[in-house]
Design a protein around this motif. Structure first.
Motif, PDB file in Angstrom:
ATOM      1  N   ALA A  89       0.836  -1.204   0.000  1.00 11.40           N
ATOM      2  CA  ALA A  89       0.000   0.000   0.000  1.00 11.40           C
ATOM      3  C   ALA A  89       0.871   1.254   0.000  1.00 11.40           C
ATOM      4  O   ALA A  89       1.772   1.403   0.833  1.00 11.40           O
ATOM      5  N   LEU A  90       0.592   2.165  -0.920  1.00 13.31           N
ATOM      6  CA  LEU A  90       1.282   3.446  -0.966  1.00 13.31           C
ATOM      7  C   LEU A  90       0.732   4.326   0.154  1.00 13.31           C
ATOM      8  O   LEU A  90      -0.450   4.670   0.154  1.00 13.31           O
ATOM      9  N   VAL A  91       1.559   4.649   1.126  1.00 15.71           N
ATOM     10  CA  VAL A  91       1.097   5.431   2.275  1.00 15.71           C
ATOM     11  C   VAL A  91       1.589   6.874   2.232  1.00 15.71           C
ATOM     12  O   VAL A  91       1.053   7.720   2.954  1.00 15.71           O
ATOM     13  N   GLU A  92       2.587   7.151   1.414  1.00 18.00           N
ATOM     14  CA  GLU A  92       3.062   8.529   1.301  1.00 18.00           C
ATOM     15  C   GLU A  92       3.700   8.734  -0.063  1.00 18.00           C
ATOM     16  O   GLU A  92       4.445   7.888  -0.549  1.00 18.00           O
ATOM     17  N   ALA A  93       3.380   9.871  -0.664  1.00 16.66           N
ATOM     18  CA  ALA A  93       4.023  10.294  -1.907  1.00 16.66           C
ATOM     19  C   ALA A  93       4.418  11.753  -1.730  1.00 16.66           C
ATOM     20  O   ALA A  93       3.595  12.578  -1.332  1.00 16.66           O
ATOM     21  N   VAL A  94       5.677  12.041  -1.999  1.00 17.72           N
ATOM     22  CA  VAL A  94       6.196  13.405  -1.858  1.00 17.72           C
ATOM     23  C   VAL A  94       6.751  13.814  -3.216  1.00 17.72           C
ATOM     24  O   VAL A  94       7.667  13.179  -3.740  1.00 17.72           O
ATOM     25  N   LEU A  95       6.183  14.862  -3.795  1.00 20.92           N
ATOM     26  CA  LEU A  95       6.594  15.347  -5.105  1.00 20.92           C
ATOM     27  C   LEU A  95       7.286  16.692  -4.939  1.00 20.92           C
ATOM     28  O   LEU A  95       6.674  17.641  -4.430  1.00 20.92           O
ATOM     29  N   ASP A  96       8.537  16.759  -5.342  1.00 21.53           N
ATOM     30  CA  ASP A  96       9.331  17.987  -5.242  1.00 21.53           C
ATOM     31  C   ASP A  96       9.264  18.593  -3.844  1.00 21.53           C
ATOM     32  O   ASP A  96       9.123  19.801  -3.670  1.00 21.53           O
ATOM     33  N   GLY A  97       9.341  17.723  -2.830  1.00 22.55           N
ATOM     34  CA  GLY A  97       9.371  18.172  -1.442  1.00 22.55           C
ATOM     35  C   GLY A  97       8.014  18.431  -0.819  1.00 22.55           C
ATOM     36  O   GLY A  97       7.924  18.740   0.366  1.00 22.55           O
ATOM     37  N   LYS A  98       6.917  18.293  -1.580  1.00 21.34           N
ATOM     38  CA  LYS A  98       5.565  18.533  -1.070  1.00 21.34           C
ATOM     39  C   LYS A  98       4.834  17.204  -0.915  1.00 21.34           C
ATOM     40  O   LYS A  98       4.713  16.439  -1.878  1.00 21.34           O
ATOM     41  N   VAL A  99       4.320  16.940   0.287  1.00 18.72           N
ATOM     42  CA  VAL A  99       3.542  15.724   0.515  1.00 18.72           C
ATOM     43  C   VAL A  99       2.235  15.836  -0.264  1.00 18.72           C
ATOM     44  O   VAL A  99       1.523  16.840  -0.151  1.00 18.72           O
ATOM     45  N   LEU A 100       1.954  14.828  -1.082  1.00 18.22           N
ATOM     46  CA  LEU A 100       0.701  14.828  -1.835  1.00 18.22           C
ATOM     47  C   LEU A 100      -0.440  14.395  -0.928  1.00 18.22           C
ATOM     48  O   LEU A 100      -0.323  13.396  -0.211  1.00 18.22           O
ATOM     49  N   SER A 101      -1.549  15.114  -0.980  1.00 19.94           N
ATOM     50  CA  SER A 101      -2.734  14.727  -0.221  1.00 19.94           C
ATOM     51  C   SER A 101      -3.311  13.454  -0.834  1.00 19.94           C
ATOM     52  O   SER A 101      -2.968  13.080  -1.959  1.00 19.94           O
ATOM     53  N   GLU A 102      -4.191  12.810  -0.108  1.00 26.02           N
ATOM     54  CA  GLU A 102      -4.848  11.608  -0.646  1.00 26.02           C
ATOM     55  C   GLU A 102      -5.591  11.952  -1.937  1.00 26.02           C
ATOM     56  O   GLU A 102      -5.584  11.179  -2.887  1.00 26.02           O
ATOM     57  N   GLU A 103      -6.200  13.120  -1.985  1.00 22.76           N
ATOM     58  CA  GLU A 103      -6.931  13.555  -3.180  1.00 22.76           C
ATOM     59  C   GLU A 103      -5.976  13.748  -4.361  1.00 22.76           C
ATOM     60  O   GLU A 103      -6.257  13.323  -5.482  1.00 22.76           O
ATOM     61  N   ASP A 104      -4.821  14.376  -4.106  1.00 24.05           N
ATOM     62  CA  ASP A 104      -3.832  14.566  -5.170  1.00 24.05           C
ATOM     63  C   ASP A 104      -3.287  13.232  -5.664  1.00 24.05           C
ATOM     64  O   ASP A 104      -3.128  13.025  -6.873  1.00 24.05           O
ATOM     65  N   LYS A 105      -2.983  12.313  -4.735  1.00 22.45           N
ATOM     66  CA  LYS A 105      -2.480  10.989  -5.128  1.00 22.45           C
ATOM     67  C   LYS A 105      -3.510  10.281  -5.997  1.00 22.45           C
ATOM     68  O   LYS A 105      -3.179   9.736  -7.052  1.00 22.45           O
ATOM     69  N   ARG A 106      -4.761  10.297  -5.553  1.00 23.01           N
ATOM     70  CA  ARG A 106      -5.823   9.624  -6.301  1.00 23.01           C
ATOM     71  C   ARG A 106      -5.975  10.224  -7.699  1.00 23.01           C
ATOM     72  O   ARG A 106      -6.099   9.501  -8.685  1.00 23.01           O
ATOM     73  N   ALA A 107      -5.941  11.538  -7.795  1.00 21.62           N
ATOM     74  CA  ALA A 107      -6.076  12.204  -9.097  1.00 21.62           C
ATOM     75  C   ALA A 107      -4.933  11.813 -10.027  1.00 21.62           C
ATOM     76  O   ALA A 107      -5.144  11.564 -11.214  1.00 21.62           O
ATOM     77  N   MET A 108      -3.719  11.734  -9.493  1.00 27.38           N
ATOM     78  CA  MET A 108      -2.574  11.376 -10.328  1.00 27.38           C
ATOM     79  C   MET A 108      -2.614   9.908 -10.718  1.00 27.38           C
ATOM     80  O   MET A 108      -2.256   9.541 -11.834  1.00 27.38           O
ATOM     81  N   ILE A 109      -3.055   9.053  -9.811  1.00 22.89           N
ATOM     82  CA  ILE A 109      -3.128   7.622 -10.091  1.00 22.89           C
ATOM     83  C   ILE A 109      -4.235   7.322 -11.090  1.00 22.89           C
ATOM     84  O   ILE A 109      -4.056   6.558 -12.027  1.00 22.89           O
ATOM     85  N   LEU A 110      -5.390   7.946 -10.917  1.00 24.37           N
ATOM     86  CA  LEU A 110      -6.543   7.640 -11.757  1.00 24.37           C
ATOM     87  C   LEU A 110      -6.640   8.516 -12.992  1.00 24.37           C
ATOM     88  O   LEU A 110      -7.387   8.184 -13.904  1.00 24.37           O
ATOM     89  N   GLY A 111      -5.901   9.600 -13.037  1.00 27.29           N
ATOM     90  CA  GLY A 111      -6.025  10.558 -14.126  1.00 27.29           C
ATOM     91  C   GLY A 111      -6.059   9.946 -15.503  1.00 27.29           C
ATOM     92  O   GLY A 111      -7.029  10.068 -16.232  1.00 27.29           O
ATOM     93  N   ARG A 112      -5.031   9.267 -15.891  1.00 32.08           N
ATOM     94  CA  ARG A 112      -4.936   8.693 -17.233  1.00 32.08           C
ATOM     95  C   ARG A 112      -5.922   7.543 -17.408  1.00 32.08           C
ATOM     96  O   ARG A 112      -6.599   7.447 -18.411  1.00 32.08           O
ATOM     97  N   GLN A 113      -6.036   6.688 -16.392  1.00 30.45           N
ATOM     98  CA  GLN A 113      -6.952   5.557 -16.492  1.00 30.45           C
ATOM     99  C   GLN A 113      -8.391   6.042 -16.637  1.00 30.45           C
ATOM    100  O   GLN A 113      -9.143   5.535 -17.453  1.00 30.45           O
ATOM    101  N   ALA A 114      -8.782   7.021 -15.823  1.00 31.85           N
ATOM    102  CA  ALA A 114     -10.152   7.538 -15.876  1.00 31.85           C
ATOM    103  C   ALA A 114     -10.435   8.140 -17.238  1.00 31.85           C
ATOM    104  O   ALA A 114     -11.502   7.947 -17.812  1.00 31.85           O
ATOM    105  N   PHE A 115      -9.454   8.846 -17.787  1.00 32.10           N
ATOM    106  CA  PHE A 115      -9.618   9.442 -19.102  1.00 32.10           C
ATOM    107  C   PHE A 115      -9.814   8.364 -20.167  1.00 32.10           C
ATOM    108  O   PHE A 115     -10.717   8.439 -20.999  1.00 32.10           O
ATOM    109  N   LEU A 116      -8.962   7.325 -20.119  1.00 35.38           N
ATOM    110  CA  LEU A 116      -9.056   6.252 -21.107  1.00 35.38           C
ATOM    111  C   LEU A 116     -10.368   5.487 -20.999  1.00 35.38           C
ATOM    112  O   LEU A 116     -10.889   4.965 -21.972  1.00 35.38           O
ATOM    113  N   GLN A 117     -10.939   5.421 -19.792  1.00 39.06           N
ATOM    114  CA  GLN A 117     -12.186   4.701 -19.573  1.00 39.06           C
ATOM    115  C   GLN A 117     -13.415   5.598 -19.695  1.00 39.06           C
ATOM    116  O   GLN A 117     -14.513   5.200 -19.384  1.00 39.06           O
ATOM    117  N   GLY A 118     -13.215   6.856 -20.120  1.00 40.75           N
ATOM    118  CA  GLY A 118     -14.334   7.766 -20.296  1.00 40.75           C
ATOM    119  C   GLY A 118     -14.892   8.322 -19.008  1.00 40.75           C
ATOM    120  O   GLY A 118     -16.014   8.819 -18.961  1.00 40.75           O
TER     121      GLY A 118
END
Length: 122
Positions: free
Chosen positions: A87-116
């Protein structure tokens, strides 16, 4: 070895931290071309895969964030991924901790787009 001298290159630094696996620090570079042949690897079968098929592969959640950043063509970034088990419990991008909402958006972004299921906000 890159063959296109006008290619856009990106450099990325990533840390994979886990309670089960050894910590790994990785540096990645992109290129627009390649000459030579793929060699054997002890981490699995090496093969070229179409970019549109990557999300159909079994991936760590953090890999999906990484690929999203590549799709955005960010020239440089630093990404720290920390796991408990698988389980991914923390993601830090360029020194900023990503919120759960940001992580979800980045994880699902491309998949959600491809699935309409995209909202236009990805």
């Amino acid at each position: 070895m890159p063959v296109d001298t006008k290619a856009r290159f990106a450099t990325m630094r990533s840390a994979f931290i886990s309670d089960r696996w050894q910590t790994e620090y990785m540096f990645f570079y992109t290129a627009a071309g390649f000459e030579g042949s793929i060699t054997d690897c002890n981490e699995g079968v090496m093969e070229w895969i179409d970019k549109t098929a990557v999300y159909n592969l079994p991936l760590w959640e953090g890999d999906k964030i990484f690929f999203r950043l590549l799709e955005e063509e960010r020239p440089h970034f630093s990404l720290k991924l920390r796991y408990m088990g698988e389980a991914l419990v923390e993601a830090v991008l360029d020194g900023k901790v990503l919120s759960e909402e940001d992580k979800r958006a980045m994880i699902l972004g491309r998949q959600a787009f491809l699935q309409g299921k995209g909202t236009g906000e990805q």
